[in-house]
Design an enzyme around this catalytic site. Sequence first.
Site, PDB file in Angstrom:
ATOM      1  CD  GLU A   9      -2.885  -1.213   0.128  1.00 30.84           C
ATOM      2  OE1 GLU A   9      -3.149  -0.146  -0.485  1.00 30.84           O
ATOM      3  OE2 GLU A   9      -3.389  -2.312  -0.175  1.00 30.84           O
ATOM      4  CG  HIS A 152      -7.327  -1.942  -1.614  1.00 25.93           C
ATOM      5  ND1 HIS A 152      -6.739  -2.397  -2.768  1.00 25.93           N
ATOM      6  CD2 HIS A 152      -8.607  -1.647  -1.934  1.00 25.93           C
ATOM      7  CE1 HIS A 152      -7.630  -2.361  -3.758  1.00 25.93           C
ATOM      8  NE2 HIS A 152      -8.772  -1.904  -3.259  1.00 25.93           N
TER       9      HIS A 152
END
Length: 240
Positions: A9, A152
Amino acid sequence: MRQIVLDTETTGLSAETGDRIIEIGCVELVARKLTGNNRHYYLNPERDSHEDALKVHGISNEFLRDKPKFAQVHEELLEYLAGAEVIIHNAAFDVGFLNKELELLGKPPITTFVGQVTDTLAMAKELYPGKRNSLDALCDRLEVDNSGRTLHGALLDAELLADVYINMTRGQDALLIDVSPGETVGGIVTRVDLTQFTLPVLLANEHEAAAHEEVLQQLDKASGGKTLWRIARGASQPVA
């Protein structure tokens, strides 16, 4: 070869314009089985995430303030990845960010340290041309449970991708037989070498041949007519 399913990420979409990695998740596969030897890092990117990125990963700037910087974990990460096949969905994105982080430390690209990089997005596009091939779409198509994925997250996404990869490449299991767990030497499980045996050839009966053909038809449907068994046999018709 060890396989490491990896996801990151980031603070935004462009490593070249200063965005940084904030999370890395890694899941290890050996002989296509999850080992539990995983790695997970939250990282201080030394900058704030873009608003759009925050909506995707939900990791606040405040949460990351006291986390280690990439420089502090990179040696452990590279040692963990060393020599492995690294499996990534949309690999160009994650590799680009990893390479930029390494470049800032005066290190060579990530491909210098790993065995190879496999892009599951490229695999999916070949298997399912013209279809959506996001991780969520593949989970739905391959019946991988992603109900816990509301945002996510690198480790969760790596775990889901591991399941997706195994489903996309089913039929590639090695033909090895493990002995019972008690039969080990120095903690290493011995595998049976079938070359020492003379094995009888057993032909499939009618029922077994029909079941085999049904599996091939399922593989044909999933692969768009690219079933390797048929290609290897030069068989365009059902196998007798």
